[in-house]
Design a protein around this motif. Structure first.
Motif, PDB file in Angstrom:
ATOM      1  N   UNK A   3      48.305  30.124  40.810  1.00 32.96           N
ATOM      2  CA  UNK A   3      47.113  30.851  41.261  1.00 32.96           C
ATOM      3  C   UNK A   3      46.367  30.062  42.336  1.00 32.96           C
ATOM      4  N   UNK A   4      46.221  28.742  42.110  1.00 35.05           N
ATOM      5  CA  UNK A   4      45.550  27.891  43.097  1.00 35.05           C
ATOM      6  C   UNK A   4      46.352  27.812  44.402  1.00 35.05           C
ATOM      7  N   UNK A 115      48.881  39.994  37.406  1.00 32.93           N
ATOM      8  CA  UNK A 115      47.713  39.113  37.356  1.00 32.93           C
ATOM      9  C   UNK A 115      47.392  38.583  38.761  1.00 32.93           C
ATOM     10  N   UNK A 116      48.433  38.243  39.518  1.00 30.55           N
ATOM     11  CA  UNK A 116      48.248  37.786  40.899  1.00 30.55           C
ATOM     12  C   UNK A 116      47.683  38.911  41.757  1.00 30.55           C
ATOM     13  N   UNK A 155      32.954  32.585  39.175  1.00 27.36           N
ATOM     14  CA  UNK A 155      33.282  32.184  37.798  1.00 27.36           C
ATOM     15  C   UNK A 155      34.558  32.885  37.335  1.00 27.36           C
ATOM     16  N   UNK A 156      34.664  34.165  37.669  1.00 26.05           N
ATOM     17  CA  UNK A 156      35.872  34.926  37.314  1.00 26.05           C
ATOM     18  C   UNK A 156      37.104  34.312  37.980  1.00 26.05           C
ATOM     19  N   UNK A 162      42.710  29.699  35.396  1.00 23.86           N
ATOM     20  CA  UNK A 162      43.082  29.145  34.091  1.00 23.86           C
ATOM     21  C   UNK A 162      44.047  30.062  33.346  1.00 23.86           C
ATOM     22  N   UNK A 163      43.713  31.340  33.277  1.00 25.41           N
ATOM     23  CA  UNK A 163      44.526  32.260  32.475  1.00 25.41           C
ATOM     24  C   UNK A 163      45.909  32.481  33.086  1.00 25.41           C
ATOM     25  N   UNK A 164      45.991  32.559  34.414  1.00 27.69           N
ATOM     26  CA  UNK A 164      47.296  32.737  35.062  1.00 27.69           C
ATOM     27  C   UNK A 164      48.151  31.490  34.858  1.00 27.69           C
ATOM     28  N   UNK A 165      47.528  30.323  34.990  1.00 27.95           N
ATOM     29  CA  UNK A 165      48.261  29.068  34.764  1.00 27.95           C
ATOM     30  C   UNK A 165      48.773  28.994  33.336  1.00 27.95           C
TER      31      UNK A 165
END
Length: 201
Positions: A3-4, A115-116, A155-156, A162-165
């Motif tokens: 994600x990052x 999610x991406x 914040x989202x 975090x959640x995708x990782x």
């Protein structure tokens, strides 16, 4: 951290689009064709163009013929977007094809690529909310309200990172497994949309 890795590519696509800010401009993807970077940039470009289609079609003074043409462009864009998500999922399926899935592995409600997809849309929300939060001619109250919304979006963004990782780490470890369903969009299909197949008679 996928994600990052993806998010700056989305930001670059959005920034590049707004240099001209025209839905009909040529795409100049800076990445090598066939790479995941190329696909992520192309995916966000489609999202960005569609974002602006959606703005234009809400013009109360829009000509009805132009609105109909634009609606069809939005439908076509939705199909391209769906196809690109499936291409990204194919990347993940291939990457983790050799993972030994544990007997008690669980399935996620959405695939990594969907999610991406949401992260790509979030990048657009952040860009445009920041524009509103810093728009000089807007009232101080408007800017303050938009800054509050921007803070929530940021914040989202971190929560999605975090959640995708976590999802991808679980897939890598065999704790979760991918199951991809090809999207069966019906409205563009002459065999599935009653309006279209009845008109063929």
């Amino acid at each position: 951290m996928f994600a990052e890795f993806a998010f700056p590519i989305f930001e670059q696509s959005i920034k590049d689009y707004h240099i001209i800010d025209d839905v009909y401009q040529e795409v100049k993807n800076p990445y090598e064709k066939g790479t995941i970077e190329y696909l992520l940039y192309a995916k966000n470009w489609v999202d960005t163009v569609q974002w602006h289609y959606e703005d234009i079609i809400r013009d109360p003074q829009i000509d009805p013929v132009s609105a109909l043409d634009l609606k069809r462009k939005i439908d076509a864009s939705n199909q391209v977007r769906t196809d690109m998500v499936e291409y990204i999922d194919s990347y993940f399926l291939q990457k983790y094809a050799a993972v030994q899935v544990k007997p008690d592995a669980k399935i996620n409600t959405e695939s990594p690529a969907w999610a991406i997809d949401r992260l790509s849309i979030l990048a657009l929300k952040i860009y445009h909310m920041n524009e509103e939060a810093t728009r000089a001619e807007a009232s101080a109250e408007h800017r303050a309200k938009c800054q509050e919304k921007l803070n929530v979006l940021l914040e989202q963004k971190q929560d999605m990172f975090t959640s995708i990782s976590q999802l991808i780490e679980d897939i890598e470890a065999g704790d979760k497994y991918m199951k991809v369903y090809k999207q069966m969009k019906m409205y563009n299909d002459e065999e599935l949309n009653p309006v279209l197949y009845q008109n063929k008679k």
